[in-house]
Design a protein around this motif. Structure first.
Motif, PDB file in Angstrom:
ATOM      1  N   LYS A   1      -8.258 -23.320   4.787  1.00 27.60           N
ATOM      2  CA  LYS A   1      -7.690 -22.202   4.227  1.00 27.60           C
ATOM      3  C   LYS A   1      -6.820 -22.273   2.974  1.00 27.60           C
ATOM      4  O   LYS A   1      -6.837 -20.993   2.117  1.00 27.60           O
ATOM      5  CB  LYS A   1      -6.494 -21.579   5.455  1.00 27.60           C
ATOM      6  CG  LYS A   1      -7.277 -20.982   6.286  1.00 27.60           C
ATOM      7  CD  LYS A   1      -6.300 -20.510   7.532  1.00 27.60           C
ATOM      8  CE  LYS A   1      -7.185 -19.665   8.357  1.00 27.60           C
ATOM      9  NZ  LYS A   1      -6.083 -19.214   9.878  1.00 27.60           N
ATOM     10  N   PRO A   2      -6.046 -23.255   2.634  1.00 29.63           N
ATOM     11  CA  PRO A   2      -5.409 -23.449   1.205  1.00 29.63           C
ATOM     12  C   PRO A   2      -6.019 -23.431   0.220  1.00 29.63           C
ATOM     13  O   PRO A   2      -5.693 -23.341  -0.970  1.00 29.63           O
ATOM     14  CB  PRO A   2      -4.473 -24.713   1.669  1.00 29.63           C
ATOM     15  CG  PRO A   2      -4.521 -25.147   3.030  1.00 29.63           C
ATOM     16  CD  PRO A   2      -5.739 -24.727   3.420  1.00 29.63           C
ATOM     17  N   TYR A   3      -7.364 -23.665   0.406  1.00 24.35           N
ATOM     18  CA  TYR A   3      -8.325 -23.942  -0.519  1.00 24.35           C
ATOM     19  C   TYR A   3      -9.301 -22.870  -1.007  1.00 24.35           C
ATOM     20  O   TYR A   3     -10.174 -23.117  -1.894  1.00 24.35           O
ATOM     21  CB  TYR A   3      -9.097 -25.413  -0.614  1.00 24.35           C
ATOM     22  CG  TYR A   3      -8.050 -26.335  -0.221  1.00 24.35           C
ATOM     23  CD1 TYR A   3      -7.129 -26.871  -1.367  1.00 24.35           C
ATOM     24  CD2 TYR A   3      -7.862 -26.881   0.776  1.00 24.35           C
ATOM     25  CE1 TYR A   3      -6.227 -28.061  -1.039  1.00 24.35           C
ATOM     26  CE2 TYR A   3      -6.909 -28.053   1.300  1.00 24.35           C
ATOM     27  CZ  TYR A   3      -6.159 -28.321   0.412  1.00 24.35           C
ATOM     28  OH  TYR A   3      -5.347 -29.213   0.512  1.00 24.35           O
ATOM     29  N   ILE A   4      -9.362 -21.874  -0.007  1.00 20.61           N
ATOM     30  CA  ILE A   4     -10.363 -20.910  -0.272  1.00 20.61           C
ATOM     31  C   ILE A   4      -9.549 -19.357  -0.333  1.00 20.61           C
ATOM     32  O   ILE A   4      -8.638 -19.267  -0.212  1.00 20.61           O
ATOM     33  CB  ILE A   4     -11.562 -20.806   0.783  1.00 20.61           C
ATOM     34  CG1 ILE A   4     -10.757 -20.324   2.010  1.00 20.61           C
ATOM     35  CG2 ILE A   4     -11.879 -22.164   0.812  1.00 20.61           C
ATOM     36  CD1 ILE A   4     -11.745 -20.240   3.194  1.00 20.61           C
ATOM     37  N   HIS A   5     -10.392 -18.425  -0.589  1.00 22.16           N
ATOM     38  CA  HIS A   5     -10.178 -16.807  -0.650  1.00 22.16           C
ATOM     39  C   HIS A   5     -10.580 -16.502   0.709  1.00 22.16           C
ATOM     40  O   HIS A   5     -11.650 -16.828   1.219  1.00 22.16           O
ATOM     41  CB  HIS A   5     -10.606 -16.210  -1.599  1.00 22.16           C
ATOM     42  CG  HIS A   5     -10.118 -16.323  -3.071  1.00 22.16           C
ATOM     43  ND1 HIS A   5      -8.830 -16.570  -3.401  1.00 22.16           N
ATOM     44  CD2 HIS A   5     -10.664 -16.701  -4.169  1.00 22.16           C
ATOM     45  CE1 HIS A   5      -8.635 -16.797  -4.620  1.00 22.16           C
ATOM     46  NE2 HIS A   5      -9.858 -16.766  -5.034  1.00 22.16           N
ATOM     47  N   ARG A   6      -9.826 -15.598   1.510  1.00 27.21           N
ATOM     48  CA  ARG A   6     -10.475 -14.691   2.257  1.00 27.21           C
ATOM     49  C   ARG A   6     -10.952 -13.600   1.763  1.00 27.21           C
ATOM     50  O   ARG A   6     -10.074 -12.757   1.373  1.00 27.21           O
ATOM     51  CB  ARG A   6      -9.403 -14.240   3.294  1.00 27.21           C
ATOM     52  CG  ARG A   6      -9.913 -13.589   4.720  1.00 27.21           C
ATOM     53  CD  ARG A   6      -8.947 -13.065   5.479  1.00 27.21           C
ATOM     54  NE  ARG A   6      -9.550 -12.642   6.730  1.00 27.21           N
ATOM     55  CZ  ARG A   6      -9.715 -13.163   7.927  1.00 27.21           C
ATOM     56  NH1 ARG A   6      -9.162 -14.387   8.218  1.00 27.21           N
ATOM     57  NH2 ARG A   6     -10.101 -12.845   9.089  1.00 27.21           N
ATOM     58  N   THR A   7     -12.333 -13.626   1.298  1.00 26.29           N
ATOM     59  CA  THR A   7     -12.958 -12.649   0.442  1.00 26.29           C
ATOM     60  C   THR A   7     -12.991 -11.254   1.092  1.00 26.29           C
ATOM     61  O   THR A   7     -12.972 -11.058   2.372  1.00 26.29           O
ATOM     62  CB  THR A   7     -14.416 -13.148   0.218  1.00 26.29           C
ATOM     63  OG1 THR A   7     -15.032 -13.515   1.529  1.00 26.29           O
ATOM     64  CG2 THR A   7     -14.250 -14.413  -0.848  1.00 26.29           C
ATOM     65  N   PRO A   8     -13.034 -10.349   0.493  1.00 31.50           N
ATOM     66  CA  PRO A   8     -12.953  -8.998   0.635  1.00 31.50           C
ATOM     67  C   PRO A   8     -14.348  -8.436   1.359  1.00 31.50           C
ATOM     68  O   PRO A   8     -15.485  -9.185   1.030  1.00 31.50           O
ATOM     69  CB  PRO A   8     -12.761  -7.933  -0.554  1.00 31.50           C
ATOM     70  CG  PRO A   8     -12.953  -8.919  -1.672  1.00 31.50           C
ATOM     71  CD  PRO A   8     -12.998 -10.550  -1.172  1.00 31.50           C
ATOM     72  N   ILE A   9     -14.428  -7.404   2.123  1.00 34.72           N
ATOM     73  CA  ILE A   9     -15.497  -6.746   2.463  1.00 34.72           C
ATOM     74  C   ILE A   9     -15.787  -5.218   1.767  1.00 34.72           C
ATOM     75  O   ILE A   9     -14.755  -4.631   1.979  1.00 34.72           O
ATOM     76  CB  ILE A   9     -15.639  -6.641   4.034  1.00 34.72           C
ATOM     77  CG1 ILE A   9     -15.485  -8.187   4.563  1.00 34.72           C
ATOM     78  CG2 ILE A   9     -16.839  -5.994   4.643  1.00 34.72           C
ATOM     79  CD1 ILE A   9     -15.489  -8.166   6.016  1.00 34.72           C
ATOM     80  N   LEU A  10     -16.915  -5.189   1.170  1.00 33.97           N
ATOM     81  CA  LEU A  10     -16.886  -3.734   0.436  1.00 33.97           C
ATOM     82  C   LEU A  10     -18.240  -3.150   0.968  1.00 33.97           C
ATOM     83  O   LEU A  10     -18.898  -3.542   1.652  1.00 33.97           O
ATOM     84  CB  LEU A  10     -17.034  -4.001  -1.092  1.00 33.97           C
ATOM     85  CG  LEU A  10     -16.027  -4.762  -1.926  1.00 33.97           C
ATOM     86  CD1 LEU A  10     -16.461  -5.023  -3.354  1.00 33.97           C
ATOM     87  CD2 LEU A  10     -14.735  -4.249  -1.586  1.00 33.97           C
ATOM     88  N   THR A  11     -18.286  -1.647   0.781  1.00 24.23           N
ATOM     89  CA  THR A  11     -18.978  -0.900   1.155  1.00 24.23           C
ATOM     90  C   THR A  11     -19.435  -0.040   0.035  1.00 24.23           C
ATOM     91  O   THR A  11     -18.878   0.239  -0.879  1.00 24.23           O
ATOM     92  CB  THR A  11     -18.727   0.020   2.514  1.00 24.23           C
ATOM     93  OG1 THR A  11     -17.329   0.851   1.972  1.00 24.23           O
ATOM     94  CG2 THR A  11     -18.173  -0.789   3.542  1.00 24.23           C
ATOM     95  N   SER A  12     -20.665   0.795   0.186  1.00 23.77           N
ATOM     96  CA  SER A  12     -21.366   1.419  -0.831  1.00 23.77           C
ATOM     97  C   SER A  12     -21.984   2.774   0.159  1.00 23.77           C
ATOM     98  O   SER A  12     -22.970   2.594   0.572  1.00 23.77           O
ATOM     99  CB  SER A  12     -22.339   1.047  -1.564  1.00 23.77           C
ATOM    100  OG  SER A  12     -22.990   1.738  -2.476  1.00 23.77           O
TER     101      SER A  12
END
Length: 324
Positions: free
Chosen positions: A25-36
């Motif tokens: 957790k300290p070394y990564i992003h919690r990446t976003p979830i996008l839609t289209s």
């Protein structure tokens, strides 16, 4: 860990995924979830794109690499880590090793994208080039490891890496709740294996589809024939998906994957263009394979809630596939 008695392999468990998530957790992003909206209309499904192209080091592989690096004892860490990789694992391991302050030795095909070589060196990785074949890669790596004594962190056939990759699907389900399906690219199978490991424990009703380029369809052939089929030097625009399955990843693919779907290079390029145009995000050809297979198999996904893993964004902007 559990043991696959058929292969006598240590296989990670979901407890390993939970431990990995806390460790990285300290070394990564919690990446976003996008839609289209447009891509939903084109596919007939409700698509949720997990944007690992916005991850640290530009790819999901930083999850498994960080888990391996920060799980090393101090004694092992002193000699550093080593791997062979066409790109994203190489730069992810270099990133993680740099954060811990230890050496990282990387064997890369001479044909690997320059943007990925530059990133490896930028993170402090030490590159040795090889010919673009599995045999050359493994032979060169054996020499480098013997010279350095570094800990081998395989790009995907490593229980620490698989557990780390499993954190991606964990975040998807935590953020979205149960899904009908998740589609992710498959090369060696690290992401798919981590996805299988996580979903079989927290969302077993979710179907798992592996997406692969037709011109490097060894996972598809393996899945259909019930044994590992390996190509030595396949050629496809999806340069991150050139390696074959190994024993640990086959353990998961053979048990939990619903199907392996393929797409042509032309279909992959068109899907990549669609995402660039409509979602305004940079991603590499390998990451477009899931959308290409979804659009090619609308009947499979129509009316479903589907997670789509965009695995990386490390593309050479001077060599975009539609600029030939």
């Amino acid at each position: 860990m559990t043991v696959d008695t058929a292969e006598n392999l240590y296989i990670p468990t979901y407890d390993d995924v939970l431990a990995a998530h806390e460790r990285v957790k300290p070394y990564i992003h919690r990446t976003p979830i996008l839609t289209s909206r447009l891509l939903n209309e084109l596919s007939g499904a409700e698509l949720f794109f997990k944007c690992e192209n916005l991850q640290k080091a530009g790819a999901f592989k930083v999850r498994g690499a960080s888990n391996a690096v920060f799980g090393l004892s101090e004694e092992k860490a002193k000699k550093g880590v080593a791997t062979h990789s066409s790109g994203n694992h190489a730069l992810s391991l270099s990133y993680a090793a740099g954060r811990r302050g230890i050496p990282c030795h990387v064997v890369m095909p001479r044909t690997a994208p320059q943007v990925k070589k530059d990133a490896v060196r930028g993170y402090g990785g030490i590159i040795t080039e090889c010919e673009p074949s599995t045999s050359s890669r493994e032979e060169t790596f054996a020499r480098i490891q013997a010279e350095t004594g570094a800990d081998f962190v395989h790009p995907y056939n490593d229980e620490r890496v698989i557990a780390g990759q499993g954190t991606c699907a964990k975040e998807i389900i935590e953020d979205l709740g149960p899904l009908d399906a998740i589609v992710a690219p498959i090369g060696g199978g690290g992401m798919i294996s981590g996805t299988c490991l996580t979903l079989s424990n927290i969302s077993p009703e979710t179907k798992i589809y592996a997406a692969e380029p037709e011109q490097a369809d060894d996972a598809y052939q393996s899945f259909k024939q019930g044994k590992i089929i390996a190509y030595d030097a396949p050629k496809t625009i999806a340069d991150g998906l050139l390696v074959p399955l190994k024993e640990r990843t086959w353990h998961f693919v053979s048990r939990y994957v619903t199907d392996v779907l393929t797409a042509s290079d032309e279909e992959i390029i068109e899907a990549m263009k669609l995402i660039w145009k409509r979602m305004k995000i940079v991603m590499e050809p390998s990451s477009a394979v899931p959308l290409a297979t979804i659009l090619k198999n609308r009947d499979v996904f129509a009316g479903k809630r589907v997670g789509v893993v965009i695995t990386g964004g490390n593309v050479d902007l001077d060599k975009l596939p539609w600029n030939k």
